[in-house]
Design an enzyme around this catalytic site. Structure first.
Site, PDB file in Angstrom:
ATOM      1  N   ASN A 136      -4.985   1.433   0.615  1.00 52.61           N
ATOM      2  CA  ASN A 136      -4.546   2.689   0.003  1.00 52.61           C
ATOM      3  C   ASN A 136      -4.043   2.380  -1.403  1.00 52.61           C
ATOM      4  O   ASN A 136      -2.988   1.779  -1.560  1.00 52.61           O
ATOM      5  CB  ASN A 136      -3.436   3.291   0.881  1.00 52.61           C
ATOM      6  N   LYS A 192      -2.971   4.367  -3.540  1.00 55.85           N
ATOM      7  CA  LYS A 192      -1.927   5.327  -3.954  1.00 55.85           C
ATOM      8  C   LYS A 192      -2.227   5.826  -5.390  1.00 55.85           C
ATOM      9  O   LYS A 192      -3.396   5.948  -5.743  1.00 55.85           O
ATOM     10  CB  LYS A 192      -0.537   4.697  -3.808  1.00 55.85           C
ATOM     11  N   HIS A 239       0.530  10.812   5.191  1.00 54.66           N
ATOM     12  CA  HIS A 239       1.180   9.581   4.743  1.00 54.66           C
ATOM     13  C   HIS A 239       2.657   9.893   4.504  1.00 54.66           C
ATOM     14  O   HIS A 239       2.994  11.001   4.056  1.00 54.66           O
ATOM     15  CB  HIS A 239       0.514   9.062   3.457  1.00 54.66           C
ATOM     16  N   GLU A 285       4.567   9.270   2.218  1.00 54.96           N
ATOM     17  CA  GLU A 285       4.867   9.742   0.848  1.00 54.96           C
ATOM     18  C   GLU A 285       4.499  11.219   0.702  1.00 54.96           C
ATOM     19  O   GLU A 285       5.116  11.941  -0.092  1.00 54.96           O
ATOM     20  CB  GLU A 285       4.146   8.844  -0.171  1.00 54.96           C
ATOM     21  N   GLU A 305       3.181   3.492  10.364  1.00 54.75           N
ATOM     22  CA  GLU A 305       3.799   2.932   9.163  1.00 54.75           C
ATOM     23  C   GLU A 305       5.293   3.200   9.186  1.00 54.75           C
ATOM     24  O   GLU A 305       5.735   4.300   8.810  1.00 54.75           O
ATOM     25  CB  GLU A 305       3.195   3.576   7.916  1.00 54.75           C
ATOM     26  N   GLY A 319       6.330  -0.793   1.027  1.00 57.54           N
ATOM     27  CA  GLY A 319       6.614  -1.174  -0.351  1.00 57.54           C
ATOM     28  C   GLY A 319       7.945  -1.895  -0.520  1.00 57.54           C
ATOM     29  O   GLY A 319       8.430  -2.064  -1.637  1.00 57.54           O
ATOM     30  N   SER A 375       3.930  -3.254   3.895  1.00 54.81           N
ATOM     31  CA  SER A 375       4.087  -4.582   3.271  1.00 54.81           C
ATOM     32  C   SER A 375       3.183  -5.661   3.873  1.00 54.81           C
ATOM     33  O   SER A 375       3.559  -6.835   3.920  1.00 54.81           O
ATOM     34  CB  SER A 375       5.557  -5.034   3.332  1.00 54.81           C
TER      35      SER A 375
HETATM   36  O1  LIG Z   1      -0.534   3.213   2.889  1.00 53.98           O
HETATM   37  C1  LIG Z   1      -0.012   2.104   2.801  1.00 53.98           C
HETATM   38  C2  LIG Z   1       1.369   1.900   3.143  1.00 53.98           C
HETATM   39  O2  LIG Z   1       2.178   2.893   2.619  1.00 53.98           O
HETATM   40  C3  LIG Z   1       1.884   0.510   2.942  1.00 53.98           C
HETATM   41  O3  LIG Z   1       2.164   0.240   1.595  1.00 53.98           O
HETATM   42  P1  LIG Z   1       2.641  -1.240   1.184  1.00 53.98           P
HETATM   43  O4  LIG Z   1       1.598  -2.168   1.754  1.00 53.98           O
HETATM   44  O5  LIG Z   1       2.691  -1.244  -0.290  1.00 53.98           O
HETATM   45  O6  LIG Z   1       3.962  -1.456   1.855  1.00 53.98           O
END
Ligand SMILES: O=C[C@H](O)COP(=O)(O)O
Length: 259
Positions: A10, A12, A102, A104, A174, A180, A220
């Site tokens: 992803n 983002k 998601h 977010e 998640e 993150g 992460s």
């Molecule tokens: O969609 C992915 C997740 O929000 C994980 O993000 P991350 O790997 O940066 O922690």
């Protein structure tokens, strides 16, 4: 029954279309150089909407064995919904998947389980496979009610889903506290929730449907942590944020099996 692992990146709100194309090219080269066996895992990327046409051109032009999807979609099909993107448009651009709910989107855009359920339906209407995201925040984890909370989110977000649709559903667990932050849930945490999600699907549908649903872990994930997490019986893939922006790191996550 074997569920093919899904290694999903992803991006983002990172990578404009030119950067996205070079990231994807580098990912494909890196996987090819490592003789990656695409039978072992499905590799998917979720670029920003504005990159998708360029991603499609590259995937089709170079016949890449990589699929892609949107990071969100509208629950409506078309009309006066400024700024929204229809699943029909994603389908037309060759998208396979779409992320729904998601964390977010849930926190920043206030998406409720009911909205997610409508978006899951919109995805199926337009021939897209939803990757439904669920997961608890830190307070809930600390209170020890994370399983109940996450299953409640799951039930609310798949309300009205038929058994036929449920068979192809992908659920991404998640934990918000691990996104993150560099804090990865332990593989036992990932397994506990993945098994609970599968058991809930069995309760709502059938053992047969539960065997088919893929459950991903996200939060992460790095190349170093991926093999252990993906070694868990009920974890069928990973949804990777930050580490998917580095072609080599993401390719190494996809190669979890070859370590
Ligand atoms: O969609 C992915 C997740 O929000 C994980 O993000 P991350 O790997 O940066 O922690």
């Amino acid at each position: 029954m074997t569920r093919k692992p899904l290694i999903a990146g992803n991006w983002k709100m990172n990578m404009d279309h030119a950067e996205g194309v070079s990231l994807l090219q580098k990912l494909a080269w890196t996987l090819d150089d490592a003789n990656f066996n695409y039978d072992n895992a499905e590799v998917a990327v979720f670029p920003p909407f504005t990159d998708i046409r360029s991603v499609q051109t590259l995937v089709e032009g170079d016949k890449l064995n990589i699929v892609y999807g949107g990071q969100d979609l509208s629950d409506k099909d078309s009309g006066a919904y400024t700024g929204d993107i229809s699943g029909a448009f994603l389908n037309k651009l060759g998208a396979t998947y779409v992320l729904v709910g998601h964390s977010e989107r849930r926190t920043i855009h206030g998406e409720t389980d009911a909205i997610c359920a409508d978006k899951v339906q919109a995805a199926y209407r337009h021939g897209l496979t939803p990757v439904l995201c669920v997961g608890e925040g830190l307070e809930i984890r600390e209170a020890g009610t994370h399983v109940d909370f996450t299953l409640e989110q799951l039930r609310g977000s798949i309300e009205g889903l038929s058994s036929e649709q449920a068979e192809t559903l992908v659920v991404a667990y998640e934990p918000v506290w691990a996104i993150g932050t560099g804090k990865v849930a332990t593989s036992a945490d990932a397994q506990e929730m993945s098994a609970a999600i599968r058991a809930e699907i069995e309760k709502l549908y059938s053992a047969d449907v539960a065997e088919k649903v893929r459950v991903l872990y996200g939060g992460s994930v790095k190349a170093a942590s991926a093999p252990e997490i993906l070694g868990e019986a009920d974890v069928d893939g990973v949804l990777v944020g930050g580490a998917s922006l580095d072609a080599e790191e993401f390719a190494n996550i996809a190669r979890f099996d070859s370590k």
